[in-house]
Scaffold this active site. Structure first.
Site, PDB file in Angstrom:
ATOM      1  N   ARG A  77      33.828  24.032  20.203  1.00 56.88           N
ATOM      2  CA  ARG A  77      34.052  24.726  21.471  1.00 56.88           C
ATOM      3  C   ARG A  77      32.880  25.669  21.747  1.00 56.88           C
ATOM      4  NH1 ARG A  77      39.325  25.061  23.268  1.00 56.88           N
ATOM      5  NH2 ARG A  77      38.312  25.891  25.127  1.00 56.88           N
ATOM      6  N   ARG A 126      41.390  31.226  32.559  1.00 53.62           N
ATOM      7  CA  ARG A 126      42.544  30.441  32.084  1.00 53.62           C
ATOM      8  C   ARG A 126      43.744  30.877  32.900  1.00 53.62           C
ATOM      9  NH1 ARG A 126      44.587  29.002  26.069  1.00 53.62           N
ATOM     10  NH2 ARG A 126      42.802  27.627  26.401  1.00 53.62           N
ATOM     11  N   ASP A 145      48.166  16.265  20.901  1.00 54.65           N
ATOM     12  CA  ASP A 145      48.289  17.669  21.311  1.00 54.65           C
ATOM     13  C   ASP A 145      49.777  18.010  21.256  1.00 54.65           C
ATOM     14  OD1 ASP A 145      47.912  20.214  22.368  1.00 54.65           O
ATOM     15  OD2 ASP A 145      47.725  19.518  24.448  1.00 54.65           O
ATOM     16  N   GLN A 157      37.714  21.842  26.696  1.00 55.49           N
ATOM     17  CA  GLN A 157      38.214  21.117  25.532  1.00 55.49           C
ATOM     18  C   GLN A 157      37.674  19.691  25.535  1.00 55.49           C
ATOM     19  OE1 GLN A 157      40.502  22.403  23.026  1.00 55.49           O
ATOM     20  NE2 GLN A 157      39.552  20.629  22.077  1.00 55.49           N
ATOM     21  N   CYS A 172      43.504  19.392  19.594  1.00 58.47           N
ATOM     22  CA  CYS A 172      42.817  20.521  20.232  1.00 58.47           C
ATOM     23  C   CYS A 172      43.239  21.851  19.631  1.00 58.47           C
ATOM     24  CB  CYS A 172      43.082  20.508  21.741  1.00 58.47           C
ATOM     25  SG  CYS A 172      44.833  20.686  22.124  1.00 58.47           S
ATOM     26  N   HIS A 179      41.764  20.678  31.188  1.00 58.52           N
ATOM     27  CA  HIS A 179      41.158  21.535  30.153  1.00 58.52           C
ATOM     28  C   HIS A 179      39.743  20.991  29.886  1.00 58.52           C
ATOM     29  CE1 HIS A 179      40.824  24.485  27.165  1.00 58.52           C
ATOM     30  NE2 HIS A 179      41.724  24.089  26.283  1.00 58.52           N
TER      31      HIS A 179
HETATM   32  N1   CP Z   1      42.448  24.457  22.252  1.00 60.98           N
HETATM   33  C1   CP Z   1      42.518  25.620  22.908  1.00 60.98           C
HETATM   34  O1   CP Z   1      42.174  25.751  24.100  1.00 60.98           O
HETATM   35  O2   CP Z   1      42.967  26.651  22.139  1.00 60.98           O
HETATM   36  P1   CP Z   1      43.355  28.100  22.653  1.00 60.98           P
HETATM   37  O3   CP Z   1      44.613  27.969  23.463  1.00 60.98           O
HETATM   38  O4   CP Z   1      43.562  28.892  21.394  1.00 60.98           O
HETATM   39  O5   CP Z   1      42.233  28.649  23.484  1.00 60.98           O
HETATM   40  N1  NVA Z   2      48.329  21.351  26.267  1.00 59.12           N
HETATM   41  C1  NVA Z   2      48.237  22.668  25.669  1.00 59.12           C
HETATM   42  C2  NVA Z   2      46.834  22.948  25.276  1.00 59.12           C
HETATM   43  C3  NVA Z   2      46.629  24.252  24.575  1.00 59.12           C
HETATM   44  C4  NVA Z   2      45.206  24.487  24.213  1.00 59.12           C
HETATM   45  C5  NVA Z   2      48.731  23.701  26.648  1.00 59.12           C
HETATM   46  O1  NVA Z   2      48.458  23.592  27.845  1.00 59.12           O
HETATM   47  O2  NVA Z   2      49.438  24.622  26.227  1.00 59.12           O
END
Ligand code: CP
Ligand code: NVA
Length: 329
Positions: free
Chosen positions: A315, A125, A247, A155, A287, A152
């Site tokens: 997930r 990440r 989101d 997701q 999400c 993502h």
């Molecule tokens: N939806 C998602 O990716 O959650 P986190 O940021 O908690 O991993």
């Molecule tokens: N769009 C959000 C998703 C978090 C899981 C972000 O990038 O912060």
């Protein structure tokens, strides 16, 4: 080796249909656009895994260490990868980038070369998508995108798995995404197109997903019964929708723009007004993490129509299936 390897039930021959396919073996998954035809097979494997107790999952990752590197906070991605890898008999190593030399300037290239000698796959990440592209370019093991500013994909896989549980024939299922056309919206469009869904994103000017992604998803989805488009009006997207999805309006990295974002995106809130024009069997998706009262009306995620908690749990299944495919053999 897993401590459970000795007491697993032998697999039945009917299970073979769900076992990972060799054509994804060794692939890196950065956007899902590299491998869209594989999405339905990964979802089949995820459903197969979900259909059995996690304690009796086959040891498809036996003896395989998987590095999980986080340059940004995470609850779901972190825990679901860890749990999924363990249940498949593999060994997760969860690492914050600040604990690694990467956090004090070791190059992505050198990190990729070293980790490739030590682990079977790397989940990362990070922020800019260019960082994960660089990691994958130099790694000799599969790299999985655990979120970048732009994509993502994990997701997206869990999302289409969740939608397929509610609407088993996913062809033509209308998914209305409301608000910020961010990483989650982009991956939903790509995964949705691969499953023949009709994804309509309602986003104001300045918050739309990249046109190249929308065009790709529209073209890829069309022969599969789906499509992708962007509209201004949230009500236009919501009319007749099977799924209303939203989101956060302030993603990681967007904090400096918070006030402007809340003002611009306010009319796109997922609420009862939009639900009233969707199908009677509509489900709400998010999400997570959610900002109750901002992108989604307070209380809606606890409503009987909410699929968000299944979506979070999924997930585990989606990512376990993905890893089983890329680490097959
Ligand atoms: N939806 C998602 O990716 O959650 P986190 O940021 O908690 O991993
Ligand atoms: N769009 C959000 C998703 C978090 C899981 C972000 O990038 O912060």
């Amino acid at each position: 080796m897993s401590d459970r390897d000795d007491d697993r039930e032998p697999m039945s021959t009917s299970d073979a249909a769900f076992l990972p396919r060799a054509d994804l073996a060794g692939a890196s998954i950065l956007t899902l656009r590299e491998t869209p035809d594989a999405v339905p097979a990964v979802i089949e494997t995820a459903r197969w895994l979900k259909g059995m107790p996690r304690a009796s999952w086959p040891a498809l990752l036996a003896g395989k260490p998987v590095a999980l590197i986080f340059e940004r906070p995470s609850t779901r991605t972190r825990v679901s990868f860890d749990v999924g890898v363990r249940h498949l008999g593999g060994h997760p190593l969860t690492l914050n980038s600040t604990d690694l030399q990467m956090g004090r300037g070791e190059t992505i290239r050198d990190t990729a070369l070293v980790l490739s000698r030590m682990v079977s796959a790397v989940v990362l990440r990070t922020g800019p998508h260019a960082v994960i592209d660089e990691l994958a370019r130099h790694a000799t093991v599969p790299v999985i995108n655990g979120l970048t500013y732009e994509h993502h994909p994990c997701q997206g896989l869990a999302d289409v798995l969740t939608i397929s549980e509610r609407f088993p024939d996913t062809r033509g299922v209308r998914v209305a995404y409301l608000g910020d056309g961010n990483n989650v919206c982009v991956s939903l469009m790509i995964a949705g197109a691969a499953m023949g869904m009709d994804v309509v994103a309602a986003c104001p000017e300045g918050y739309r997903p990249p046109p190249a992604v929308v065009e790709w998803a529209a073209a890829f989805g069309a022969p599969r019964g789906g499509g992708a488009r962007v509209v201004d009006d949230p009500r236009e997207a919501a009319v007749g929708a099977h799924v209303l999805y939203t989101d956060t309006w302030v993603s990681m990295g967007d904090d400096a723009d918070r006030d402007r974002r809340l003002r611009d995106l306010g009319p796109y809130q997922l609420n009862e007004d939009l639900a009233s024009v969707a199908r009677p069997e509509v489900v709400f998706m998010h999400c997570l993490p959610a900002h109750h009262g901002e992108e989604i009306a307070d209380g809606l995620l606890y409503d009987a129509r909410s699929a968000a908690w299944d979506q979070a749990e999924n997930r585990i299944h989606a990512q376990a299936a993905l890893l089983a495919h890329v680490l097959a053999g």
